[in-house]
Design a protein around this motif. Sequence first.
Motif, mmCIF file in Angstrom:
data_model
loop_
_atom_site.group_PDB
_atom_site.id
_atom_site.type_symbol
_atom_site.label_atom_id
_atom_site.label_comp_id
_atom_site.label_asym_id
_atom_site.label_seq_id
_atom_site.Cartn_x
_atom_site.Cartn_y
_atom_site.Cartn_z
ATOM 1 N N ASN A 166 0.847 -1.192 0.000
ATOM 2 C CA ASN A 166 0.000 0.000 0.000
ATOM 3 C C ASN A 166 0.884 1.243 0.000
ATOM 4 N N PRO A 167 0.870 2.050 -1.055
ATOM 5 C CA PRO A 167 1.745 3.221 -1.119
ATOM 6 C C PRO A 167 1.363 4.302 -0.117
ATOM 7 N N CYS A 168 0.173 4.182 0.489
ATOM 8 C CA CYS A 168 -0.241 5.176 1.479
ATOM 9 C C CYS A 168 0.379 4.916 2.850
ATOM 10 N N LYS A 169 1.045 3.777 2.990
ATOM 11 C CA LYS A 169 1.622 3.417 4.283
ATOM 12 C C LYS A 169 3.145 3.477 4.243
ATOM 13 N N GLY A 170 3.723 3.987 5.315
ATOM 14 C CA GLY A 170 5.163 3.895 5.513
ATOM 15 C C GLY A 170 6.013 4.800 4.651
ATOM 16 N N ASN A 171 5.447 5.833 4.070
ATOM 17 C CA ASN A 171 6.234 6.770 3.263
ATOM 18 C C ASN A 171 6.317 8.105 3.989
ATOM 19 N N SER A 172 7.455 8.368 4.594
ATOM 20 C CA SER A 172 7.606 9.565 5.414
ATOM 21 C C SER A 172 7.595 10.849 4.593
ATOM 22 N N SER A 173 7.866 10.755 3.295
ATOM 23 C CA SER A 173 7.907 11.976 2.483
ATOM 24 C C SER A 173 6.512 12.461 2.096
ATOM 25 N N ILE A 174 5.493 11.603 2.304
ATOM 26 C CA ILE A 174 4.116 12.015 2.038
ATOM 27 C C ILE A 174 3.564 12.674 3.305
ATOM 28 N N LYS A 175 3.017 13.839 3.159
ATOM 29 C CA LYS A 175 2.385 14.512 4.292
ATOM 30 C C LYS A 175 0.874 14.431 4.112
ATOM 31 N N PRO A 176 0.274 13.360 4.629
ATOM 32 C CA PRO A 176 -1.168 13.208 4.442
ATOM 33 C C PRO A 176 -1.920 14.257 5.243
ATOM 34 N N PRO A 177 -3.152 14.519 4.872
ATOM 35 C CA PRO A 177 -3.961 15.460 5.656
ATOM 36 C C PRO A 177 -4.052 14.995 7.107
ATOM 37 N N LYS A 178 -3.907 15.916 8.017
ATOM 38 C CA LYS A 178 -3.955 15.568 9.433
ATOM 39 C C LYS A 178 -5.396 15.539 9.924
ATOM 40 N N LYS A 179 -5.637 14.615 10.830
ATOM 41 C CA LYS A 179 -6.959 14.544 11.437
ATOM 42 C C LYS A 179 -7.154 15.759 12.335
ATOM 43 N N PRO A 180 -8.199 16.530 12.089
ATOM 44 C CA PRO A 180 -8.418 17.718 12.920
ATOM 45 C C PRO A 180 -8.613 17.326 14.382
ATOM 46 N N GLU A 181 -7.982 18.056 15.255
ATOM 47 C CA GLU A 181 -8.151 17.796 16.677
ATOM 48 C C GLU A 181 -9.433 18.483 17.140
ATOM 49 N N ARG A 182 -10.395 17.666 17.527
ATOM 50 C CA ARG A 182 -11.659 18.215 17.986
ATOM 51 C C ARG A 182 -11.864 17.836 19.441
ATOM 52 N N LYS A 183 -11.907 18.808 20.270
ATOM 53 C CA LYS A 183 -12.159 18.587 21.681
ATOM 54 C C LYS A 183 -13.611 18.933 21.967
ATOM 55 N N ALA A 184 -14.331 17.940 22.482
ATOM 56 C CA ALA A 184 -15.743 18.174 22.768
ATOM 57 C C ALA A 184 -15.887 19.353 23.720
ATOM 58 N N ARG A 185 -16.759 20.265 23.369
ATOM 59 C CA ARG A 185 -16.979 21.453 24.192
ATOM 60 C C ARG A 185 -18.415 21.475 24.692
ATOM 61 N N ALA A 186 -18.590 22.003 25.892
ATOM 62 C CA ALA A 186 -19.912 22.086 26.498
ATOM 63 C C ALA A 186 -20.249 23.546 26.769
ATOM 64 N N TRP A 187 -21.533 23.815 26.889
ATOM 65 C CA TRP A 187 -21.994 25.160 27.202
ATOM 66 C C TRP A 187 -22.273 25.285 28.691
ATOM 67 N N GLU A 188 -22.106 26.499 29.185
ATOM 68 C CA GLU A 188 -22.541 26.818 30.534
ATOM 69 C C GLU A 188 -24.062 26.965 30.534
ATOM 70 N N GLN A 189 -24.649 26.873 31.724
ATOM 71 C CA GLN A 189 -26.101 26.897 31.802
ATOM 72 C C GLN A 189 -26.688 28.208 31.303
ATOM 73 N N ASP A 190 -26.009 29.336 31.546
ATOM 74 C CA ASP A 190 -26.575 30.608 31.109
ATOM 75 C C ASP A 190 -26.671 30.683 29.588
ATOM 76 N N ARG A 191 -25.704 30.070 28.886
ATOM 77 C CA ARG A 191 -25.781 30.071 27.431
ATOM 78 C C ARG A 191 -26.902 29.161 26.943
ATOM 79 N N VAL A 192 -27.034 28.000 27.571
ATOM 80 C CA VAL A 192 -28.127 27.098 27.200
ATOM 81 C C VAL A 192 -29.461 27.808 27.360
ATOM 82 N N ASP A 193 -29.638 28.476 28.479
ATOM 83 C CA ASP A 193 -30.905 29.169 28.736
ATOM 84 C C ASP A 193 -31.132 30.297 27.737
ATOM 85 N N ALA A 194 -30.063 31.018 27.387
ATOM 86 C CA ALA A 194 -30.200 32.138 26.459
ATOM 87 C C ALA A 194 -30.582 31.660 25.064
#
Length: 417
Positions: free
Chosen positions: A164-192
């Motif tokens: 598989n040419p997609c594996k083990g080739n350090s010279s290829i810079k594949p798209p990086k998986k976006p880092e998504r950190k789950a975020r929550a709202w405070e109660q005042d924002r939920v109410d608003a």
Amino acid sequence: MAGYIEDRWLKKRPNKETGKRERTALWGKCTRYRVKGIPGVRDRSFDTVADAKAWLAEAQTDARRGDFVDARDGAISLREYVEKHWWPSQVHSAQTLESMRHRIWGQVLPQLGDLALRDIGVAELRKWSADVQRAVASSTAYVAWVYLKAIMQAAVEDKRLYRNPCKGNSSIKPPKKPERKARAWEQDRVDAVREALADRYQIALDLGVGCGLRQGEVFGFSPNDVHGDFVHVERQILMYKSRLYFGPPKGGKERDVPLPNVLAKRLLTHQERFEPIDVTLPWLDPEEPDLAREDRRKVTVPLLVYTGRRGAINRTTWNTKAWKPALADVGVISPLPERQPGEKPSRVWEPSREHGFHVLRHTYASVMLEAGESIVSLAKWLGHSDPAFTLRTYTHFMPQAGARGLSAIEAWLTDLG
């Protein structure tokens, strides 16, 4: 060992009178040396006997190990391989297949589709990766890379490629998986945000933050799904090829979720103002993704949340005309640009994925974990098959490790003193 080399220009046995091998009718008309007789391996011809001997030895070894790959099988184009061999073998829900098709035919095949599998190497992948990252969002580029990698791996397993040419080739810079950190709202924002929504849609927010339901599950919610002190989640409203359907929850996982008393009262109050209506839609069965809409079984459900025209909710329309205006009203996102004289009003909102309806589900999880609820229970209520996934997604919502134990020990020692 099986396999031998045939000289196609000379007869196998010498002439009895001259002792020499006579020419065949193929003399000078074809490649001379043909390797034959290896079980499971197609014949192959060479110009020189040295090349034939080398390939015979290699093919015999690979065939014995079960690793033989015929390079000629990699001559098929990526597009043909995908359309005739890989795509028909994909078994997913109709929505997943639609998303996959959009990424593969939109980002992969336009650039690489006409190349033979065996011709897709490091240089081609480097260029593709750079081009696709410039053309689309990082999240889209990453998903396209994942699908391309899976396609090439399938070609390896189908004995069309050595590796598989997609594996083990350090010279290829594949798209990086976006880092998504789950975020929550405070109660005042939920109410608003709740207050900014139209009255008929406020209960949708309540179900999202009070039971952790996904958007489609809220739109497919029926009062009949309430069973005492819990909600049975058994359907959602899906959009497939711009049409609405009922379908099972994500992953086909029905589940029971505890129903808070306050939410139960809000549900009753909402029904007094907005009587549930029966809505009939086809059922989008994940096992039958290609079944025509008119051939699918029809399901009628009394829905709690519906449009002003008394129909099922289209998530795209609702997000554009109800959810995002409410976010803008309370300052979560920017309002639409002002209309210039002679221009039509814009309905294109700024990207705001982190403030989508799913944030209510994250808020539900954060409240549960802060209260000390177990990961196992939360995973069950959210419909996650693996509590480890829940832990990875929401671990940052958990109270500081050791804080409760430390407080308890301090109190215990204080009592002793």
